[in-house]
Enzyme design. Structure first.
Site, PDB file in Angstrom:
ATOM      1  NE  ARG A 116      -3.513   0.082   2.690  1.00 24.00           N
ATOM      2  CZ  ARG A 116      -3.854  -0.550   3.821  1.00 24.00           C
ATOM      3  NH1 ARG A 116      -3.321  -0.169   4.963  1.00 24.00           N
ATOM      4  NH2 ARG A 116      -4.713  -1.550   3.789  1.00 24.00           N
TER       5      ARG A 116
ATOM      6  NE  ARG B 149      -7.688  -1.767  15.701  1.00 26.13           N
ATOM      7  CZ  ARG B 149      -7.789  -2.199  14.451  1.00 26.13           C
ATOM      8  NH1 ARG B 149      -6.936  -1.768  13.553  1.00 26.13           N
ATOM      9  NH2 ARG B 149      -8.719  -3.062  14.100  1.00 26.13           N
ATOM     10  CE  LYS B 150      -8.886   1.216  10.047  1.00 27.73           C
ATOM     11  NZ  LYS B 150      -9.262   0.545   8.794  1.00 27.73           N
TER      12      LYS B 150
ATOM     13  N   GLY C  72     -15.962  -7.543   2.327  1.00 26.67           N
ATOM     14  CA  GLY C  72     -15.887  -8.980   2.540  1.00 26.67           C
ATOM     15  C   GLY C  72     -16.011  -9.429   3.975  1.00 26.67           C
TER      16      GLY C  72
ATOM     17  CB  CYS D 266     -11.761  -2.439   3.656  1.00 25.25           C
ATOM     18  SG  CYS D 266     -10.667  -2.998   4.970  1.00 25.25           S
ATOM     19  N   GLY D 267     -14.787  -1.731   2.577  1.00 23.30           N
ATOM     20  CA  GLY D 267     -15.637  -1.258   1.487  1.00 23.30           C
ATOM     21  C   GLY D 267     -16.648  -0.206   1.900  1.00 23.30           C
TER      22      GLY D 267
END
Length: 581
Positions: A127, A241-242, A499, A504-505
């Site tokens: 990424r 965390r992110k 998914g 993430c979508g």
């Protein structure tokens, strides 16, 4: 370690053909202060040898990822070139040691490398950092050259954060790839795990006739600060965390501020341009939350200082136990918004943070525009063309062709969008006709896709991602193709696929969302399915969608989507439509 100080001059506001109205933000009555013990405000990390580590007294009950960070500093793989040694070690040798096994499965994510252990053992997804989604033809060609050598294992995806992810990478190639990225002005540093993700901005920045402000200088500056100009910035690489950030430059809110940990919302104060701040937006399997006002305004000069202050407050005070409860909003909940604001203010230069401005520059009753197709730029005689990239997936040859088109018809620039599409800006109007006849636009990446395809987004799915429960990209296309054979819609309907519950979508922002799960069919047999979401909105009236129906077998999704489109979006069955003609 010395702090990074950056002076940033205010930029002039962009002119707009629409009247920009100022919207007063009436702060709600301040909530009762949250009672927090003084000891809770002690920073949980400390600096050691240039890196920030968790103090011994706070290590009880930490999650496995925190233990991995304590066992070995992930940034040393980059800053002390540990990746070279790892790249020269066979995968068999790597698997013999917990340390090196954790290197490839966890710590390499600090370099943007994700081992696909489950579905592509020995291969990595890489990424990048691509602030504002702006890239060049040279960068695109380089990425194409990387994935081409991996054959069917190599491809690239446009992500929901205006970014590239490339697939098929093998560890021995990584040092050379990192050098190649640097040569074309790219980096993959600090793009995974507990780091700041790609700074998002207006994909039409600088060319949009109606933009409020050009977001590119701000997103570039943020990215430079976050990675210390691609050298590595360990002051903010040990977050709980992110963490996501965006800078808003449009009335359309293409940047999706409500789902970011920090969103800069353009506003003036006493005649000076700056930003009001939203904080805490996030998605996770257990909870999704919209960003809330921090009741703070900063001038353009303080874009970096306030980002640094927010990150340090989160780094210092965020909990590090259950990973499902370590995003920044959980800290905000614990301290209260005023308590969190106070901690940010303590970390600002001069320990001062102004209250929010009532002079919001975002037009609240703005109809969100479509950037796909041909549109005039603010520069006379130039246009941009938005191309639909089906579910964001491209191959090496596609990337080479996109680079060629950007060179031949534009200025060698491409823009990636959060909807996984690509924009070619700066096209002379005299060249538009020839561009629209190009085979790539006719056969693959249409500027005028069918209405149901326009807003289609899909995460990686279980083709490559080990966390995904179902396949998403091919299924999203197949379901949409079948649905549009059965019904006709009069406007785009945004459908997002993810998914797994990590979303993430971003299914919660979609008109209709599909979250992968395992379920049972009519015979009680276990099968792939989806929880279906409905009602997500983006723009000024943003709202997260809610579950409409749980555990729908994938084979039953087409009739359900047809039903939803007819009942909620005014779609017409094709048979009836044809009979009425």
């Amino acid at each position: 370690m010395s702090s990074l100080s950056v002076r940033f001059l205010s930029l002039p506001l962009s002119s707009s053909s629409h009247e920009t109205r100022l919207h007063a933000i009436t702060p709600a009555a301040a909530p009762a202060p949250t009672e927090v013990e003084a000891g809770r405000l002690e920073p949980r990390v400390e600096e050691r040898d240039g890196f920030w580590v968790l103090k011994q007294k706070f290590r009880q009950g930490i999650n496995p990822q925190e233990k991995v960070k304590l066992e070995k500093e992930p940034m040393k793989l980059f800053m002390e070139n540990g990746v070279e040694e790892l790249a020269n070690t066979s995968i068999e040798e790597i698997e013999k040691s917990k340390i090196t096994k954790d290197d490839i499965d966890v710590r390499l994510k600090w370099l943007g490398l994700f081992h696909r252990r489950k579905h592509q053992y020995g291969r990595f997804m890489m990424r990048l950092k691509l602030p504002n989604g702006v890239t060049t033809s040279a960068q695109t060609r380089y990425l194409a050259s990387v994935i081409r050598k991996y054959g069917k294992d190599g491809c690239a995806d446009v992500t929901t954060r205006q970014n590239w992810q490339i697939r098929g990478v093998v560890l021995p190639d990584v040092p050379e790839i990192l050098k190649g990225l640097a040569e074309v002005g790219l980096t993959s540093l600090q793009s995974g795990m507990d780091n700041v993700r790609n700074p998002v901005g207006n994909p039409l920045a600088g060319v949009d006739p109606d933009e409020i402000i050009d977001t590119r200088p701000y997103t570039n500056l943020l990215s430079q600060f976050i990675t210390a100009n691609s050298r590595g910035n360990p002051t903010i690489t040990n977050l709980p965390r992110k963490w996501n950030v965006c800078v808003v430059g449009t009335h359309d809110l293409f940047e999706h501020p409500h789902i970011n940990d920090l969103a800069y919302m353009p506003a003036t104060k006493d005649g000076q341009f700056g930003f009001n701040l939203l904080v805490g937006g996030f998605f996770s399997p257990k909870r999704c939350a919209e960003a809330i006002p921090l009741d703070a305004w900063v001038s353009a000069d303080d874009v970096i200082p306030v980002c640094k202050a927010v990150l340090e407050a989160y780094r210092d005070l965020g909990t590090r136990g259950n990973r499902q409860k370590t995003r920044m909003m959980w800290l905000i909940d614990e301290l209260g918004i005023e308590g969190f604001r106070s901690e940010v203010e303590k970390r600002m230069p001069g320990q001062n943070l102004e209250r929010a401005s009532p002079e919001d520059l975002i037009e609240k009753k703005w109809e969100r525009r479509d950037y796909l197709g041909v549109h005039p730029q603010k520069q006379e005689g130039l246009s941009y063309v938005g191309l639909h990239i089906p579910v964001g997936r491209v191959q090496a040859d596609d990337m080479d062709e996109l680079a060629r088109l950007a060179d031949d018809y534009g200025t060698g620039e491409l823009r990636l969008t959060v909807e996984q599409n690509i924009i070619i800006p700066n096209i002379e109007n005299s060249k538009l006709e020839a561009l629209l006849k190009e085979p790539l636009l006719k056969d693959r990446f249409s500027p005028e896709p069918p209405l149901l395809m326009k807003g289609l987004v899909a995460c990686t799915g279980n083709q490559f991602c080990g966390q995904a429960i179902i396949e998403t990209k091919a299924r999203a296309l197949k379901v949409t193709e079948e649905v549009q054979r059965q019904v006709a819609v009069t406007r785009p309907v945004r459908m997002h696929w993810t998914g797994c519950p990590n979303t993430c979508g971003q299914v919660q922002v979609a008109d209709i969302g599909f979250m992968g799960c395992m379920t049972r069919d009519e015979n009680g047999k276990v099968c792939e399915g989806a929880d279906v979401f409905l009602g997500g909105r983006i723009g000024s009236d943003s709202h997260l969608g809610e579950v409409y129906k749980k555990g729908v077998p994938c084979k039953d999704l087409v009739p359900l989507v047809v039903e939803i489109l007819v009942n909620h979006f005014g779609a017409l069955p094709r048979e009836r439509e044809e009979g009425e003609d």
